[in-house]
Motif scaffolding. Structure first.
Motif, short mmCIF file in Angstrom:
data_model
loop_
_atom_site.label_atom_id
_atom_site.label_comp_id
_atom_site.label_asym_id
_atom_site.label_seq_id
_atom_site.Cartn_x
_atom_site.Cartn_y
_atom_site.Cartn_z
N HIS A 292 1.96 5.42 0.79
CA HIS A 292 1.83 6.54 1.73
C HIS A 292 2.49 7.77 1.10
CE1 HIS A 292 0.30 4.24 5.08
NE2 HIS A 292 1.34 3.43 5.11
N HIS B 225 0.85 -1.20 0.00
CA HIS B 225 0.00 0.00 0.00
C HIS B 225 0.89 1.25 0.00
CE1 HIS B 225 0.80 -0.92 4.25
NE2 HIS B 225 0.70 0.38 4.47
N GLU C 46 3.84 -4.56 5.42
CA GLU C 46 4.21 -4.77 6.82
C GLU C 46 3.63 -6.11 7.27
OE1 GLU C 46 3.42 -0.52 8.71
OE2 GLU C 46 2.18 -0.84 6.95
N HIS D 114 4.77 0.26 0.59
CA HIS D 114 5.42 -0.68 1.50
C HIS D 114 4.45 -1.78 1.92
CE1 HIS D 114 4.58 1.08 5.83
NE2 HIS D 114 3.49 1.10 5.10
N GLN E 288 1.92 2.14 16.15
CA GLN E 288 2.32 2.84 14.93
C GLN E 288 1.79 4.26 14.95
OE1 GLN E 288 1.31 2.38 10.43
NE2 GLN E 288 3.33 1.43 10.72
MN MN Z 1 1.64 1.47 6.05
#
Ligand code: MN
Length: 292
Positions: A68, A66, A112, A110, A129
């Motif tokens: 950012h 996704h 995760e 990125h 986060q």
């Molecule tokens: Mn993220």
């Protein structure tokens, strides 16, 4: 002049939701409208993953590729391990106690996940986060990646070895943290034994909040329990904390960025047009490529 900061509110964890299948989080801000978009600026978002037991899995749980743009993601692993890959070519594992400070800025893809070997065994998982907003003039800067292991933090031992303050960013009692930020930020972990006392002082204008990761503390004589968020008023400088049980507390304080915020999905910009541009750039492949 030093004056006591009062507590604006102590929030219990809001109902949890899943991010992908690997992160069960309580969004303390801005999501539930209790705190709002600007109240903790420069911190825009905080997802708190309270302690949860994940059973073993051969396929690591997490969230897939996704984008950012416009801010930094700061991930602190308290329990468990997180693996990260991004389209700028950076990757790494955030181990227990470690921090990953990723500057998305002009745009990044990125993913995760729980770290593969950890995932096979499973266990307790707990993390934070943060989305740290960037001043407008840095929103289109080059992406950057700071993996910071726990042994690199500044380390202040409290009197009588009652605990330590780990300095991630900013400085506490003249000890500096290793993370670099685009606006003034103080970020520490206080790891306290029962009875430990510690004093903090931040400029009155700095937005300040504590997350009680473990145990319980009194802050300026009010009690805060595990998984609660303490939001301080901007009416003074000084905070006195005492551990009523062994405790870990995440301390956040920063100079607000006085600019409009237009957030949409994974982007945090200053105007609606910049959000449209972010989607255009993402759809046109300008965030690079990252394999699922
Ligand atoms: Mn993220």
């Amino acid at each position: 002049m030093n004056t006591l900061r009062s507590i604006e509110r102590i929030l219990p964890p809001p109902p949890a939701h899943m991010v992908g299948d690997g992160f069960r989080v309580h969004n303390f801000f801005p999501g539930n409208g209790q705190i709002g978009l600007q109240r903790m600026s420069p911190f825009f978002l905080m997802d708190y993953g309270s302690k949860i037991e994940f059973p073993p899995s051969d396929t690591p749980r997490g969230v897939g590729v996704h984008p950012h743009r416009g801010f930094e993601t700061v991930t602190i692993a308290y329990k468990g391990k997180v693996a990260h890959h991004d389209s700028a070519g950076n990757s790494g594992v955030i181990g227990e106690g470690d921090v990953q400070w990723m500057t998305a800025a002009s745009g990044i893809l990125h993913k995760e996940y729980h770290e593969a070997e950890w995932s096979k065994i499973g266990g307790e998982f707990q993390m934070v986060q943060l989305w740290v907003n960037l001043p407008a003039k840095h929103k289109m800067s080059k992406p950057k990646y700071q993996p910071i292991s726990r042994n690199e933090f500044g380390r202040v031992v409290l009197p009588d070895e009652k605990g330590i303050v780990e300095v991630i960013a900013g400085n506490f009692n003249a000890t500096h943290g290793p993370a670099s930020s685009f606006s003034p930020i103080e970020m520490y972990n206080a790891r306290l034994k029962k009875g430990a006392k510690v004093h903090f002082s931040f400029p009155k204008t700095y937005n300040t909040g504590f997350v009680i990761i473990e145990g319980a503390v009194t802050v300026n004589e009010k009690t805060a329990e595990t998984d609660h968020f303490v939001l301080f008023a901007n009416d003074g400088t000084d905070i006195y904390m005492e551990a009523t049980r062994d405790a870990i507390v995440l301390i956040l304080s920063g100079e607000p960025i006085h600019e409009p915020i237009v957030p949409y999905g994974p982007f945090v910009m200053n105007t609606k047009q910049e959000i449209v541009d972010a989607y255009d750039d993402w759809n046109n492949g300008k965030f690079g490529y990252l394999e699922d």
